[in-house]
Scaffold this motif. Structure first.
Motif, PDB file in Angstrom:
ATOM      1  N   ALA A   1       0.826  -1.195   0.000  1.00 46.07           N
ATOM      2  CA  ALA A   1       0.000   0.000   0.000  1.00 46.07           C
ATOM      3  C   ALA A   1       0.871   1.260   0.000  1.00 46.07           C
ATOM      4  O   ALA A   1       0.555   2.236  -0.663  1.00 46.07           O
ATOM      5  N   LEU A   2       1.983   1.234   0.736  1.00 46.80           N
ATOM      6  CA  LEU A   2       2.842   2.418   0.817  1.00 46.80           C
ATOM      7  C   LEU A   2       3.588   2.673  -0.484  1.00 46.80           C
ATOM      8  O   LEU A   2       3.787   3.821  -0.880  1.00 46.80           O
ATOM      9  N   ILE A   3       4.006   1.604  -1.135  1.00 48.55           N
ATOM     10  CA  ILE A   3       4.794   1.761  -2.371  1.00 48.55           C
ATOM     11  C   ILE A   3       3.956   2.375  -3.481  1.00 48.55           C
ATOM     12  O   ILE A   3       4.435   3.200  -4.252  1.00 48.55           O
ATOM     13  N   THR A   4       2.681   2.007  -3.561  1.00 44.52           N
ATOM     14  CA  THR A   4       1.827   2.521  -4.635  1.00 44.52           C
ATOM     15  C   THR A   4       0.961   3.691  -4.164  1.00 44.52           C
ATOM     16  O   THR A   4      -0.074   3.964  -4.760  1.00 44.52           O
ATOM     17  N   HIS A   5       1.387   4.370  -3.104  1.00 38.22           N
ATOM     18  CA  HIS A   5       0.633   5.517  -2.591  1.00 38.22           C
ATOM     19  C   HIS A   5       0.580   6.621  -3.635  1.00 38.22           C
ATOM     20  O   HIS A   5       1.570   6.931  -4.300  1.00 38.22           O
ATOM     21  N   ASN A   6      -0.604   7.214  -3.788  1.00 37.68           N
ATOM     22  CA  ASN A   6      -0.795   8.335  -4.698  1.00 37.68           C
ATOM     23  C   ASN A   6      -1.574   9.409  -3.941  1.00 37.68           C
ATOM     24  O   ASN A   6      -2.622   9.122  -3.361  1.00 37.68           O
ATOM     25  N   ASN A   7      -1.077  10.641  -3.952  1.00 36.33           N
ATOM     26  CA  ASN A   7      -1.742  11.730  -3.232  1.00 36.33           C
ATOM     27  C   ASN A   7      -3.138  12.029  -3.768  1.00 36.33           C
ATOM     28  O   ASN A   7      -3.943  12.666  -3.095  1.00 36.33           O
ATOM     29  N   LEU A   8      -3.440  11.592  -4.993  1.00 38.79           N
ATOM     30  CA  LEU A   8      -4.738  11.884  -5.590  1.00 38.79           C
ATOM     31  C   LEU A   8      -5.785  10.811  -5.297  1.00 38.79           C
ATOM     32  O   LEU A   8      -6.946  10.976  -5.645  1.00 38.79           O
ATOM     33  N   ASP A   9      -5.392   9.704  -4.674  1.00 33.30           N
ATOM     34  CA  ASP A   9      -6.354   8.658  -4.311  1.00 33.30           C
ATOM     35  C   ASP A   9      -7.265   9.155  -3.194  1.00 33.30           C
ATOM     36  O   ASP A   9      -6.894  10.024  -2.403  1.00 33.30           O
ATOM     37  N   ASN A  10      -8.457   8.551  -3.119  1.00 30.78           N
ATOM     38  CA  ASN A  10      -9.363   8.874  -2.012  1.00 30.78           C
ATOM     39  C   ASN A  10      -8.681   8.557  -0.693  1.00 30.78           C
ATOM     40  O   ASN A  10      -8.025   7.532  -0.555  1.00 30.78           O
ATOM     41  N   SER A  11      -8.851   9.457   0.269  1.00 27.42           N
ATOM     42  CA  SER A  11      -8.276   9.243   1.595  1.00 27.42           C
ATOM     43  C   SER A  11      -9.051  10.113   2.574  1.00 27.42           C
ATOM     44  O   SER A  11     -10.098  10.655   2.237  1.00 27.42           O
ATOM     45  N   PHE A  12      -8.516  10.246   3.774  1.00 28.02           N
ATOM     46  CA  PHE A  12      -9.206  11.027   4.793  1.00 28.02           C
ATOM     47  C   PHE A  12      -9.308  12.503   4.438  1.00 28.02           C
ATOM     48  O   PHE A  12     -10.228  13.178   4.886  1.00 28.02           O
ATOM     49  N   ASN A  13      -8.384  12.990   3.641  1.00 21.88           N
ATOM     50  CA  ASN A  13      -8.413  14.422   3.314  1.00 21.88           C
ATOM     51  C   ASN A  13      -8.489  14.703   1.815  1.00 21.88           C
ATOM     52  O   ASN A  13      -8.323  15.835   1.399  1.00 21.88           O
ATOM     53  N   VAL A  14      -8.750  13.678   1.005  1.00 18.13           N
ATOM     54  CA  VAL A  14      -8.881  13.867  -0.440  1.00 18.13           C
ATOM     55  C   VAL A  14     -10.133  13.136  -0.916  1.00 18.13           C
ATOM     56  O   VAL A  14     -10.348  11.971  -0.567  1.00 18.13           O
TER      57      VAL A  14
END
Length: 188
Positions: A1-14
């Motif tokens: 999960a960490l290696i393929t992290h993308n800032n544009l993916d849905n998350s707590f603040n996106v």
């Protein structure tokens, strides 16, 4: 999960309206990696390394000595590594999250009011190594072995670089270089 992290993916603040998740573990991986990276920064990658080491030892030996101590040491490892990474980060960095995450940045800036930055860096690095040793099950003999062979490799690499540079500079003197350039120009 960490290696393929993308800032544009849905998350707590996106919130991504297209619902395209690029994280290999899907929506869970997107939330998980965003949470860990925001909280502890790049030190969250140590969690993957520790999990891998414990998994290998469990597979190899079928048991792990003092597992409760290793699990108890993980939050301390992440905290001190976050503080260390925050202490080496440039103050004008424009990253979306800090090297040490929010946790490391807050603790570093709080402790920096009392202790000099360089002492914090050294103390955090030392404690990170201690807690990494505890969680990974690395003893003093393993560190000696690692340092001994690291020094041997460094000596070999530096002596090789030195020998190559001596060889190059002996072969290519300014006079020889001018002669070679003139030959090359006369051939063209």
């Amino acid at each position: 999960a960490l290696i393929t992290h993308n800032n544009l993916d849905n998350s707590f603040n996106v919130i991504n309206e297209t619902n395209n998740i690029s994280n290999i573990m899907g929506i869970f991986g997107a939330y998980y990696s965003d949470f860990l990276l925001k909280l502890t920064g790049y030190s969250s990658y140590i969690l993957a390394v520790i999990t891998l080491i414990i998994g290998i030892k469990l597979f190899k030996y079928n048991q792990i000595n003092l597992l409760w101590l290793k699990i108890l040491a993980i939050p301390f490892l992440l905290t001190f590594t976050s503080i260390f990474l925050s202490s080496i980060q440039s103050s004008n960095s424009q990253l979306p999250y800090y090297f040490g995450g929010i946790n490391g940045h807050y603790l570093f800036t709080t402790v920096k009011l009392v202790i000099h930055k360089y002492f914090i860096t050294l103390i955090a690095l030392a404690l990170s190594l201690v807690f990494f040793s505890i969680t990974a099950g690395i003893n003093l003999n393993d560190w000696r072995y690692f340092l001994r062979y690291s020094l041997i490799i460094c000596k070999y690499l530096f002596s090789s670089i030195e020998n190559i540079s001596i060889f190059i500079f002996k072969k290519i003197t300014p006079k020889n270089l001018i002669i070679k350039i003139n030959r090359k120009l006369s051939e063209d």
